[in-house]
Motif scaffolding. Structure first.
Motif, PDB file in Angstrom:
ATOM      1  N   GLY A 120       0.780  -1.227   0.000  1.00 35.05           N
ATOM      2  CA  GLY A 120       0.000   0.000   0.000  1.00 35.05           C
ATOM      3  C   GLY A 120       0.810   1.274   0.000  1.00 35.05           C
ATOM      4  N   TYR A 121       2.136   1.162  -0.124  1.00 31.09           N
ATOM      5  CA  TYR A 121       2.990   2.347  -0.176  1.00 31.09           C
ATOM      6  C   TYR A 121       4.293   2.023  -0.900  1.00 31.09           C
ATOM      7  CZ  TYR A 121       6.336   0.608   3.286  1.00 31.09           C
ATOM      8  OH  TYR A 121       7.309  -0.119   3.926  1.00 31.09           O
ATOM      9  N   LEU A 122       5.003   3.054  -1.319  1.00 30.17           N
ATOM     10  CA  LEU A 122       6.304   2.885  -1.963  1.00 30.17           C
ATOM     11  C   LEU A 122       7.062   4.199  -1.859  1.00 30.17           C
ATOM     12  CD1 LEU A 122       8.219   1.135  -3.779  1.00 30.17           C
ATOM     13  CD2 LEU A 122       7.132   2.267  -5.748  1.00 30.17           C
ATOM     14  N   LEU A 123       8.285   4.140  -1.340  1.00 30.77           N
ATOM     15  CA  LEU A 123       9.159   5.314  -1.284  1.00 30.77           C
ATOM     16  C   LEU A 123      10.143   5.230  -2.448  1.00 30.77           C
ATOM     17  CD1 LEU A 123      10.140   7.865   0.247  1.00 30.77           C
ATOM     18  CD2 LEU A 123      11.726   6.366   1.482  1.00 30.77           C
ATOM     19  N   VAL A 124      10.146   6.243  -3.301  1.00 33.40           N
ATOM     20  CA  VAL A 124      11.030   6.272  -4.466  1.00 33.40           C
ATOM     21  C   VAL A 124      12.061   7.382  -4.269  1.00 33.40           C
ATOM     22  CG1 VAL A 124      11.194   6.482  -6.965  1.00 33.40           C
ATOM     23  CG2 VAL A 124       9.163   5.434  -5.930  1.00 33.40           C
ATOM     24  N   LYS A 125      13.312   7.023  -4.384  1.00 39.26           N
ATOM     25  CA  LYS A 125      14.404   7.964  -4.144  1.00 39.26           C
ATOM     26  C   LYS A 125      14.677   8.819  -5.377  1.00 39.26           C
ATOM     27  CE  LYS A 125      16.486   7.664  -0.854  1.00 39.26           C
ATOM     28  NZ  LYS A 125      16.238   8.312   0.467  1.00 39.26           N
ATOM     29  N   GLY A 126      15.036  10.074  -5.137  1.00 37.71           N
ATOM     30  CA  GLY A 126      15.563  10.941  -6.181  1.00 37.71           C
ATOM     31  C   GLY A 126      14.667  11.208  -7.366  1.00 37.71           C
ATOM     32  N   VAL A 127      13.375  11.348  -7.148  1.00 40.72           N
ATOM     33  CA  VAL A 127      12.470  11.675  -8.253  1.00 40.72           C
ATOM     34  C   VAL A 127      12.764  13.088  -8.766  1.00 40.72           C
ATOM     35  CG1 VAL A 127      10.064  11.965  -8.946  1.00 40.72           C
ATOM     36  CG2 VAL A 127      10.704  10.110  -7.376  1.00 40.72           C
ATOM     37  N   TYR A 128      13.121  13.979  -7.851  1.00 39.80           N
ATOM     38  CA  TYR A 128      13.470  15.347  -8.209  1.00 39.80           C
ATOM     39  C   TYR A 128      14.941  15.589  -7.893  1.00 39.80           C
ATOM     40  CZ  TYR A 128       8.444  16.031  -8.449  1.00 39.80           C
ATOM     41  OH  TYR A 128       7.124  15.919  -8.777  1.00 39.80           O
ATOM     42  N   ASN A 129      15.633  16.310  -8.785  1.00 37.06           N
ATOM     43  CA  ASN A 129      17.050  16.578  -8.563  1.00 37.06           C
ATOM     44  C   ASN A 129      17.238  17.812  -7.677  1.00 37.06           C
ATOM     45  OD1 ASN A 129      16.908  18.934 -10.231  1.00 37.06           O
ATOM     46  ND2 ASN A 129      17.281  17.690 -12.064  1.00 37.06           N
TER      47      ASN A 129
ATOM     48  N   THR B 275       2.923  23.649 -10.902  1.00 37.58           N
ATOM     49  CA  THR B 275       2.401  22.948 -12.081  1.00 37.58           C
ATOM     50  C   THR B 275       3.497  22.098 -12.698  1.00 37.58           C
ATOM     51  OG1 THR B 275       0.870  24.771 -12.504  1.00 37.58           O
ATOM     52  CG2 THR B 275       1.268  23.228 -14.317  1.00 37.58           C
ATOM     53  N   GLN B 276       4.716  22.657 -12.787  1.00 35.20           N
ATOM     54  CA  GLN B 276       5.852  21.888 -13.298  1.00 35.20           C
ATOM     55  C   GLN B 276       6.165  20.705 -12.392  1.00 35.20           C
ATOM     56  OE1 GLN B 276       9.219  24.414 -14.297  1.00 35.20           O
ATOM     57  NE2 GLN B 276       7.838  26.046 -14.967  1.00 35.20           N
ATOM     58  N   MET B 277       5.991  20.893 -11.091  1.00 33.76           N
ATOM     59  CA  MET B 277       6.248  19.815 -10.138  1.00 33.76           C
ATOM     60  C   MET B 277       5.325  18.632 -10.380  1.00 33.76           C
ATOM     61  SD  MET B 277       5.616  19.831  -6.004  1.00 33.76           S
ATOM     62  CE  MET B 277       7.034  20.807  -5.529  1.00 33.76           C
TER      63      MET B 277
ATOM     64  N   GLN C 228       5.878  16.734 -13.793  1.00 32.89           N
ATOM     65  CA  GLN C 228       7.239  16.246 -14.069  1.00 32.89           C
ATOM     66  C   GLN C 228       7.175  14.799 -14.575  1.00 32.89           C
ATOM     67  OE1 GLN C 228       9.455  13.954 -12.212  1.00 32.89           O
ATOM     68  NE2 GLN C 228      11.297  15.123 -11.698  1.00 32.89           N
ATOM     69  N   LEU C 229       7.938  14.498 -15.615  1.00 37.19           N
ATOM     70  CA  LEU C 229       7.805  13.225 -16.321  1.00 37.19           C
ATOM     71  C   LEU C 229       8.088  12.018 -15.442  1.00 37.19           C
ATOM     72  CD1 LEU C 229       9.316  14.076 -19.835  1.00 37.19           C
ATOM     73  CD2 LEU C 229       6.911  13.889 -19.158  1.00 37.19           C
ATOM     74  N   LYS C 230       9.060  12.109 -14.554  1.00 39.27           N
ATOM     75  CA  LYS C 230       9.362  10.968 -13.676  1.00 39.27           C
ATOM     76  C   LYS C 230       8.175  10.672 -12.757  1.00 39.27           C
ATOM     77  CE  LYS C 230      14.382  11.701 -13.521  1.00 39.27           C
ATOM     78  NZ  LYS C 230      15.530  12.051 -12.639  1.00 39.27           N
TER      79      LYS C 230
ATOM     80  N   LEU D 192      -7.708  17.443 -14.245  1.00 42.59           N
ATOM     81  CA  LEU D 192      -6.584  17.540 -15.182  1.00 42.59           C
ATOM     82  C   LEU D 192      -5.981  16.163 -15.424  1.00 42.59           C
ATOM     83  CD1 LEU D 192      -4.531  19.424 -16.710  1.00 42.59           C
ATOM     84  CD2 LEU D 192      -3.155  19.332 -14.616  1.00 42.59           C
ATOM     85  N   MET D 193      -5.841  15.779 -16.684  1.00 47.69           N
ATOM     86  CA  MET D 193      -5.236  14.497 -17.016  1.00 47.69           C
ATOM     87  C   MET D 193      -3.713  14.641 -17.029  1.00 47.69           C
ATOM     88  SD  MET D 193      -7.676  12.373 -17.174  1.00 47.69           S
ATOM     89  CE  MET D 193      -6.668  10.982 -17.724  1.00 47.69           C
ATOM     90  N   LEU D 194      -3.056  13.878 -16.174  1.00 45.00           N
ATOM     91  CA  LEU D 194      -1.597  13.885 -16.098  1.00 45.00           C
ATOM     92  C   LEU D 194      -0.971  12.859 -17.027  1.00 45.00           C
ATOM     93  CD1 LEU D 194      -1.064  14.223 -12.231  1.00 45.00           C
ATOM     94  CD2 LEU D 194      -1.172  16.032 -13.965  1.00 45.00           C
ATOM     95  N   HIS D 195      -1.752  11.817 -17.342  1.00 40.72           N
ATOM     96  CA  HIS D 195      -1.246  10.755 -18.217  1.00 40.72           C
ATOM     97  C   HIS D 195      -2.439  10.063 -18.871  1.00 40.72           C
ATOM     98  CE1 HIS D 195       0.829   7.024 -19.468  1.00 40.72           C
ATOM     99  NE2 HIS D 195       1.952   7.711 -19.356  1.00 40.72           N
TER     100      HIS D 195
END
Length: 259
Positions: free
Chosen positions: A14-23, A81-83, A86-88, A238-241
């Protein structure tokens, strides 16, 4: 950004921590936007604390705690909005929720040093219930976050219990579900914690001398319809994908109307 094993971990826990999505450069820009946002808010009539109320802490302690919370920050600054586009980030949403990803809302959460309010354990479900429970959240960390400054705790696998009865302003009985019953999700600036809106989570008081700044992005499968007309805003949908398979029409208040 994520592997098949990570996708499976999310569905199992039910969760996931992803490292370094933003530089680092992105994080610094967003930090500047948050600080400028808070200054504008403080100069307006809309600045207020959103510290949770209830019997989980003595009243004298609650009065001292502060939590800055603002919805739909993308309406205030294009950086946000850019945040959220963001593609990642969007790519991870698509892996976890499916090809079609629709924005529900965003929220900025800022816990000031030494007095940042706690979040009792809760599910997000009561605030905006949906039929298929695809609703999920990404908590974007703009600061290093640990137990001392009030990181998020989650109970792995708790999303499989389905909706649970809540008390007060939608939090679980703190005696049955103390914050320490979860596991702390330690994160660095730029990391993103994803979790389903049925996953039990909460966070302790910020007792450090550092601010904890997070931006939350709540998304859903567009075919997962709400069961209550709550938490509606004029920019919702708003559709993000991908696409919205339900060809619907929205009025200026964000409510569905006949085509």
């Amino acid at each position: 950004m994520i592997t098949a094993d990570q996708v499976q971990f999310y569905h199992d826990n039910g969760y996931l921590l992803v490292k370094g999505v933003y530089n680092t450069e992105e994080v610094e820009r967003f930090q500047e936007s948050v600080e400028a946002f808070l200054k504008r808010a403080a100069a307006s009539k809309f600045d207020r604390s959103h510290a949770w109320r209830g019997d989980y802490l003595p009243p004298e302690q609650l009065k001292k705690l502060v939590l800055k919370g603002f919805h739909d920050v993308q309406y205030h600054d294009a950086q946000f909005t850019q945040m959220i586009t963001q593609l990642k980030l969007v790519g991870i949403f698509a892996k976890l929720i499916g090809d079609n990803v629709q924005l529900h809302h965003t929220k900025m959460m800022v816990k000031p040093p030494e007095k940042g309010a706690a979040f009792p354990m809760h599910q997000d479900y009561p605030y905006f219930p949906h039929t298929k429970h695809s609703m999920m959240l990404a908590s974007i960390h703009l600061d290093e976050t640990n137990v001392e400054n009030g990181c998020v705790y989650v109970i792995p696998g708790s999303h499989k219990q389905g909706p649970l009865p809540h008390v007060g302003s939608y939090y679980l009985n703190h005696k049955e579900y103390p914050i320490e019953s979860g596991i702390p999700c330690l994160a660095e600036a730029g990391d993103v914690l994803f979790f389903n809106y049925l996953t039990i989570h909460g966070s302790p008081i910020n007792r450090s001398d550092r601010t904890r700044r997070n931006v939350l992005v709540q998304v859903r499968d567009p075919e997962d319809l709400p069961t209550k007309d709550t938490h509606v805003n004029w920019g919702q949908g708003l559709m993000l994908h991908g696409i919205n398979p339900l060809f619907r029409n929205y009025n200026y208040e964000g409510k569905l109307v006949d085509v």
